[in-house]
Scaffold this motif. Sequence first.
Motif, PDB file in Angstrom:
ATOM      1  N   ARG A 119       4.095   8.272  -0.944  1.00 24.44           N
ATOM      2  CA  ARG A 119       3.146   7.618  -1.840  1.00 24.44           C
ATOM      3  C   ARG A 119       3.762   6.487  -2.664  1.00 24.44           C
ATOM      4  O   ARG A 119       3.323   6.209  -3.785  1.00 24.44           O
ATOM      5  CB  ARG A 119       2.470   8.637  -2.774  1.00 24.44           C
ATOM      6  N   LEU A 120       4.759   5.813  -2.118  1.00 21.15           N
ATOM      7  CA  LEU A 120       5.408   4.705  -2.803  1.00 21.15           C
ATOM      8  C   LEU A 120       4.970   3.377  -2.205  1.00 21.15           C
ATOM      9  O   LEU A 120       4.700   3.277  -1.010  1.00 21.15           O
ATOM     10  CB  LEU A 120       6.932   4.817  -2.702  1.00 21.15           C
ATOM     11  N   ARG A 121       4.950   2.336  -3.049  1.00 18.53           N
ATOM     12  CA  ARG A 121       4.708   0.973  -2.628  1.00 18.53           C
ATOM     13  C   ARG A 121       5.960   0.139  -2.905  1.00 18.53           C
ATOM     14  O   ARG A 121       6.896   0.601  -3.550  1.00 18.53           O
ATOM     15  CB  ARG A 121       3.501   0.405  -3.372  1.00 18.53           C
ATOM     16  N   ARG A 122       5.966  -1.104  -2.443  1.00 23.41           N
ATOM     17  CA  ARG A 122       7.151  -1.947  -2.623  1.00 23.41           C
ATOM     18  C   ARG A 122       7.520  -2.096  -4.092  1.00 23.41           C
ATOM     19  O   ARG A 122       8.708  -2.082  -4.442  1.00 23.41           O
ATOM     20  CB  ARG A 122       6.899  -3.322  -1.992  1.00 23.41           C
ATOM     21  N   ILE A 148       7.008   9.707 -10.687  1.00 21.38           N
ATOM     22  CA  ILE A 148       6.008   8.696 -10.356  1.00 21.38           C
ATOM     23  C   ILE A 148       5.054   9.122  -9.241  1.00 21.38           C
ATOM     24  O   ILE A 148       4.003   8.499  -9.081  1.00 21.38           O
ATOM     25  CB  ILE A 148       6.666   7.347 -10.003  1.00 21.38           C
ATOM     26  N   SER A 149       5.390  10.157  -8.471  1.00 20.69           N
ATOM     27  CA  SER A 149       4.439  10.647  -7.480  1.00 20.69           C
ATOM     28  C   SER A 149       4.830  12.045  -7.029  1.00 20.69           C
ATOM     29  O   SER A 149       5.990  12.447  -7.141  1.00 20.69           O
ATOM     30  CB  SER A 149       4.345   9.712  -6.262  1.00 20.69           C
ATOM     31  N   SER A 150       3.854  12.771  -6.516  1.00 26.73           N
ATOM     32  CA  SER A 150       4.087  14.111  -5.970  1.00 26.73           C
ATOM     33  C   SER A 150       3.076  14.355  -4.865  1.00 26.73           C
ATOM     34  O   SER A 150       1.865  14.276  -5.089  1.00 26.73           O
ATOM     35  CB  SER A 150       3.949  15.169  -7.068  1.00 26.73           C
ATOM     36  N   ASN A 151       3.575  14.629  -3.657  1.00 24.57           N
ATOM     37  CA  ASN A 151       2.705  14.883  -2.513  1.00 24.57           C
ATOM     38  C   ASN A 151       3.437  15.792  -1.543  1.00 24.57           C
ATOM     39  O   ASN A 151       4.526  15.463  -1.078  1.00 24.57           O
ATOM     40  CB  ASN A 151       2.324  13.561  -1.825  1.00 24.57           C
ATOM     41  N   ARG A 152       2.864  16.959  -1.275  1.00 30.10           N
ATOM     42  CA  ARG A 152       3.511  17.945  -0.409  1.00 30.10           C
ATOM     43  C   ARG A 152       4.902  18.256  -0.960  1.00 30.10           C
ATOM     44  O   ARG A 152       5.057  18.551  -2.121  1.00 30.10           O
ATOM     45  CB  ARG A 152       3.541  17.446   1.036  1.00 30.10           C
ATOM     46  N   GLU A 153       5.941  18.180  -0.092  1.00 28.31           N
ATOM     47  CA  GLU A 153       7.292  18.473  -0.570  1.00 28.31           C
ATOM     48  C   GLU A 153       7.979  17.280  -1.214  1.00 28.31           C
ATOM     49  O   GLU A 153       9.107  17.389  -1.705  1.00 28.31           O
ATOM     50  CB  GLU A 153       8.173  18.988   0.589  1.00 28.31           C
ATOM     51  N   PHE A 154       7.290  16.143  -1.231  1.00 27.64           N
ATOM     52  CA  PHE A 154       7.904  14.901  -1.677  1.00 27.64           C
ATOM     53  C   PHE A 154       7.594  14.622  -3.148  1.00 27.64           C
ATOM     54  O   PHE A 154       6.586  13.994  -3.487  1.00 27.64           O
ATOM     55  CB  PHE A 154       7.424  13.743  -0.803  1.00 27.64           C
ATOM     56  N   LEU A 155       8.481  15.097  -4.021  1.00 26.23           N
ATOM     57  CA  LEU A 155       8.401  14.792  -5.448  1.00 26.23           C
ATOM     58  C   LEU A 155       9.307  13.601  -5.716  1.00 26.23           C
ATOM     59  O   LEU A 155      10.483  13.617  -5.350  1.00 26.23           O
ATOM     60  CB  LEU A 155       8.841  15.997  -6.274  1.00 26.23           C
ATOM     61  N   LEU A 181      17.326   3.730  -9.701  1.00 21.34           N
ATOM     62  CA  LEU A 181      17.360   4.650  -8.568  1.00 21.34           C
ATOM     63  C   LEU A 181      16.047   5.382  -8.421  1.00 21.34           C
ATOM     64  O   LEU A 181      15.362   5.669  -9.404  1.00 21.34           O
ATOM     65  CB  LEU A 181      18.454   5.719  -8.755  1.00 21.34           C
ATOM     66  N   LEU A 182      15.744   5.744  -7.169  1.00 22.45           N
ATOM     67  CA  LEU A 182      14.695   6.710  -6.887  1.00 22.45           C
ATOM     68  C   LEU A 182      15.332   8.062  -6.617  1.00 22.45           C
ATOM     69  O   LEU A 182      16.466   8.142  -6.123  1.00 22.45           O
ATOM     70  CB  LEU A 182      13.893   6.295  -5.658  1.00 22.45           C
ATOM     71  N   VAL A 183      14.620   9.122  -6.934  1.00 20.14           N
ATOM     72  CA  VAL A 183      15.024  10.478  -6.575  1.00 20.14           C
ATOM     73  C   VAL A 183      13.848  11.077  -5.821  1.00 20.14           C
ATOM     74  O   VAL A 183      12.744  11.207  -6.378  1.00 20.14           O
ATOM     75  CB  VAL A 183      15.356  11.329  -7.812  1.00 20.14           C
ATOM     76  N   VAL A 184      14.060  11.414  -4.542  1.00 18.25           N
ATOM     77  CA  VAL A 184      12.961  11.838  -3.681  1.00 18.25           C
ATOM     78  C   VAL A 184      13.322  13.150  -2.995  1.00 18.25           C
ATOM     79  O   VAL A 184      14.267  13.203  -2.201  1.00 18.25           O
ATOM     80  CB  VAL A 184      12.661  10.768  -2.602  1.00 18.25           C
ATOM     81  N   LYS A 199       0.842  -1.193   0.000  1.00 20.21           N
ATOM     82  CA  LYS A 199       0.000   0.000   0.000  1.00 20.21           C
ATOM     83  C   LYS A 199       0.879   1.246   0.000  1.00 20.21           C
ATOM     84  O   LYS A 199       2.010   1.221   0.489  1.00 20.21           O
ATOM     85  CB  LYS A 199      -0.916  -0.007   1.218  1.00 20.21           C
ATOM     86  N   PRO A 200       0.393   2.373  -0.543  1.00 21.66           N
ATOM     87  CA  PRO A 200       1.227   3.584  -0.622  1.00 21.66           C
ATOM     88  C   PRO A 200       1.608   4.108   0.762  1.00 21.66           C
ATOM     89  O   PRO A 200       0.777   4.123   1.677  1.00 21.66           O
ATOM     90  CB  PRO A 200       0.326   4.588  -1.351  1.00 21.66           C
TER      91      PRO A 200
END
Length: 286
Positions: free
Chosen positions: A38-41, A70-77, A88-91, A32-33
């Motif tokens: 807002r990421l899942r496994r 892949i997601s954007s929520n508040r300050e977390f792009l 890689l992820l970039v968060v 679940k996110p």
Amino acid sequence: MQAGRARDILKSSCLQQRDTTLTKISQTDPSKPQYHVRLRRQDAAPCALLPGNPARVDLILSLLSNPRKISSNREFLVGKGNYRGLELLVVSTGIGSPAAAIALEELANVGVRCAVRVGTTASIDESMEVGSVIIPVAAVRNEGTSSAYAPPSFPAIPDPALLGLLISSSSSVATKTGVKVHVGLVSTDDAFYAEDEEVISGLRRLKVTNLDMESSALFVVGWLKGIAVASVLAVNGNLAKGEPFVEEEAIAAAEKAAAQIALSGARLFVSRRSTFLSEEPTSAPR
């Protein structure tokens, strides 16, 4: 002595209660996110780069193949891509230790095992000029977030193996770009405008080289969560010289060099620590 022991018992009790409470309120089901990022496994990758500024996500993605957001929520792009075979992820984490710790906690929940902060910093060492890069070898815990995780005597240090690979990777990046790279001791603070001359002088007497607002909390949380964490920081102001902070466009070369160092070091770390990265995170890392 009795009072001191009582404080230790209370601290231990508080930390145990915190663990129980967080188990109840955090999203520990990786399918679940996560509440903030807002990421899942299935969205995860072995490593994540953590810029503060969401705009820096675009810079880092420009260095990757198959980049996408892949997601954007508040300050977390959140973006994702591939660097020479490494996914890689970039968060982005926004400003300050509380949000950075939230991001790292939730990344751990979905299986990320290493993270490199790619941020900016104010130098308080005259030799470390605006437009250069600093790789911290340790951090002073002048922020409040890490106190919720560990007592004041607990150190804030990057993962030694990841740190070494970032430093070794920096030589070729510095040669190619002309950007100077230093190692230093960062003080992570909460109050951006509270570093007056007295505070800075005191830190300089302790051989502290620069200031940021995230690294020490990330080092502590990473160590406790079994995630390898380090920082690579572009210098955007020199308080020792009285040089004001500059806009990010003025240090674009340093920010790009910091990202390149982080990418190279992360790739080497994953390739040499494949067993570590395949294991589930524990509260007793390494």
